[in-house]
Design an enzyme around this catalytic site. Structure first.
Site, short mmCIF file in Angstrom:
data_model
loop_
_atom_site.label_atom_id
_atom_site.label_comp_id
_atom_site.label_asym_id
_atom_site.label_seq_id
_atom_site.Cartn_x
_atom_site.Cartn_y
_atom_site.Cartn_z
N ASP A 91 24.06 58.28 36.39
CA ASP A 91 22.74 58.66 35.56
C ASP A 91 23.46 59.23 34.41
O ASP A 91 22.92 59.73 33.43
CB ASP A 91 21.66 59.25 36.26
CG ASP A 91 22.08 60.66 36.51
OD1 ASP A 91 23.21 60.98 37.01
OD2 ASP A 91 21.16 61.58 36.34
N SER A 129 21.59 59.69 41.03
CA SER A 129 22.87 60.32 40.42
C SER A 129 24.05 59.53 40.99
O SER A 129 24.03 58.34 41.02
CB SER A 129 23.08 61.81 40.50
OG SER A 129 24.10 62.30 39.65
N ASP A 183 24.86 62.12 33.72
CA ASP A 183 24.67 63.55 33.20
C ASP A 183 26.11 64.25 33.74
O ASP A 183 26.23 65.41 33.19
CB ASP A 183 23.65 64.20 34.27
CG ASP A 183 23.83 64.02 35.59
OD1 ASP A 183 24.81 63.39 36.22
OD2 ASP A 183 22.79 64.92 36.37
N ASP A 195 29.04 59.15 35.56
CA ASP A 195 28.54 58.66 37.16
C ASP A 195 27.10 57.84 36.90
O ASP A 195 26.97 57.21 35.60
CB ASP A 195 27.96 60.27 37.99
CG ASP A 195 27.00 60.88 37.05
OD1 ASP A 195 26.79 61.02 35.96
OD2 ASP A 195 26.25 61.66 37.90
#
Length: 459
Positions: free
Chosen positions: A242, A103, A244, A240
């Protein structure tokens, strides 16, 4: 059980010294065993990955183990956002999914998370069973192996999100910053598909993310703030690593605090729909004020989107979110989706500028200033430190009397003037977090200072 593997708030993350291929394979076998135990041992599964240097390789290791356990495995054609993997599970009726990502953590980290069949974050009863099953891979006979094939995860997700957020963005110009992460070619393409003019920033893959953590915080988005301030774009949006999570930049405010963004998105949705909001304990009370003004309720949960997701299902919530910039809405997967949230923010901007909407909300409900600081604390000392905090709670903080205490997650001191202070252990880093909310910058700084002092004395 390998004690180096520990599923925290959102999966297992570690530096590459600990996050190794043998341990990743053990996680894969544990997932095979878990799916066998719940009766989905011969069904397809998806394995996604982010833009980090090592992520595709780890994803291939997982795919091999899962295929050797009897599953057909779907893998995207390149690194793609976590929410696309979550949506694919529901859309294709898969047994579940694994996502290789750290992440927003720095490049020297990687991680993996298991997403169950409902597309929502795995609850502890699931991750505990996976951790209990950690072992070396035990492949089936080759004749029983599943296949591994590349698939497109973008189109079905885009169709779903565009159906949920029916907006004409033809009059909106968005500066989009992918931070070299997996949102590139996904979030920007979706915004263009909805009619927006998109100016791209850091939309090339860089496994080192330009030398910074791919976290869309104010200190990492100076370039985006400058681009929007120049007047060339109506709105700035960043994801960010990834994708999400989402961050938004406006012409007047620059970086828009995620608490204010949450309130603005909920207010926008309530123009045409109804339903409660779900927020974590560290998220602004402004959500409660917006809800009350529309005759709606708010459900408070511990930090961690898995708790938000569970409460959304229990209460048929219209929106769920956290102060860290993770949101989803009713009718979608109950996993935070920064691609969806980007489109939602742009749709709200097309209706009424976010600056004007936030101004209106604050004029109606009063100024709200959130803040957060962190104090280093090794993981093994967190329980003792939190116990010390709970055993030494003050009667007042920064001269404000404590009216009530909540232990939904950590310790939250509710003060007589409506402000609050929260102390809780981080689920992803060796830190204790101190959150606060008040009516001014000076007031919140004073609360954070007292909160930090309380924590430091306990650590």
């Amino acid at each position: 059980m390998d004690t180096a593997i520990s599923f925290g708030t959102d999966g297992w993350r570690a530096t590459l010294e600990e996050f190794t291929a043998p341990r990743v394979r053990m996680v894969g076998q544990a997932v095979v065993d878990y799916l066998d135990a719940v009766g989905r041992g011969d069904e397809p599964i998806v394995v996604g990955y982010d833009a980090r240097e090592t992520s595709e390789g780890f994803a291939k290791e997982l795919a091999r183990v899962l295929a050797a356990g009897g599953h057909d495995v779907l893998v995207p054609e390149r690194d793609r956002p976590t929410p696309l993997v979550a949506w694919a599970i529901v859309d294709r009726d898969l047994a579940g999914g694994l996502m290789v990502t750290a992440s927003h953590n720095p490049p020297e980290y990687n991680g993996v998370k298991f997403i169950p069949e409902d597309g929502a974050p795995a609850l502890p009863e699931v991750t505990d069973r996976i951790m209990d099953n950690l072992r070396e891979p035990d492949p089936l006979p080759e004749s029983d192996h599943g296949s591994v094939r590349r698939v497109d995860l973008v189109e079905s997700h885009a169709e779903q999100v565009l159906d949920l957020v029916d907006a004409d963005l033809s009059e909106v110009t968005v500066a989009y910053d992918a931070m070299h992460g997996s949102g590139r070619g996904t979030t920007d393409a979706l915004l263009e598909r909805a009619g927006a003019t998109v100016q791209r920033r850091r939309c090339e893959r860089d496994p080192d993310f330009g030398g910074v953590s791919p976290e869309p915080s104010a200190e990492h988005l100076d370039g985006l703030v400058d681009a929007v301030a120049s007047g060339d774009a109506d709105l700035g949006i960043a994801n960010d690593g990834d994708s999400d999570r989402v961050a938004v930049v406006t012409p007047e405010r620059g970086f828009l605090d995620e608490n204010l963004l949450f309130a603005a998105l909920y207010d926008y949705l309530l123009e045409a729909q109804s339903g409660p909001a779900v927020r974590s304990v560290s998220t602004t009370f402004l959500i409660d004020e917006v809800a009350q003004s529309h005759g709606e309720d708010v459900v408070e949960t511990p930090v961690g989107f898995k708790w938000v997701a569970r409460a959304m299902a229990e209460h048929d919530a219209l929106i769920g979110g956290e102060e860290s910039g993770g949101f989803t809405v009713r009718g979608h997967v109950r996993e935070k989706d920064g691609v969806l949230a980007a489109l939602l923010a742009a749709a709200a901007e097309a209706e009424e500028s976010l600056d004007e909407r936030v101004d209106r909300l604050l004029a109606e409900h009063g100024d709200i200033v959130p803040g957060k600081v962190s104090v280093d604390c090794p993981d093994d000392r967190k329980p003792g430190a939190m116990a010390a905090v709970e055993n030494n709670l003050p009667d007042e903080v920064a001269g404000r009397a404590v009216a009530d205490t909540s232990t939904v997650d950590g310790v939250k001191l509710l003060l007589e003037d409506g402000s609050w202070v929260l102390v809780r252990p981080s689920g992803t880093e060796p830190k204790l977090r101190v959150y606060a909310e008040a009516g001014s910058v000076d007031a919140v700084d004073a609360l954070l200072a007292d909160g930090r002092e309380l924590v430091e004395s306990a650590v």
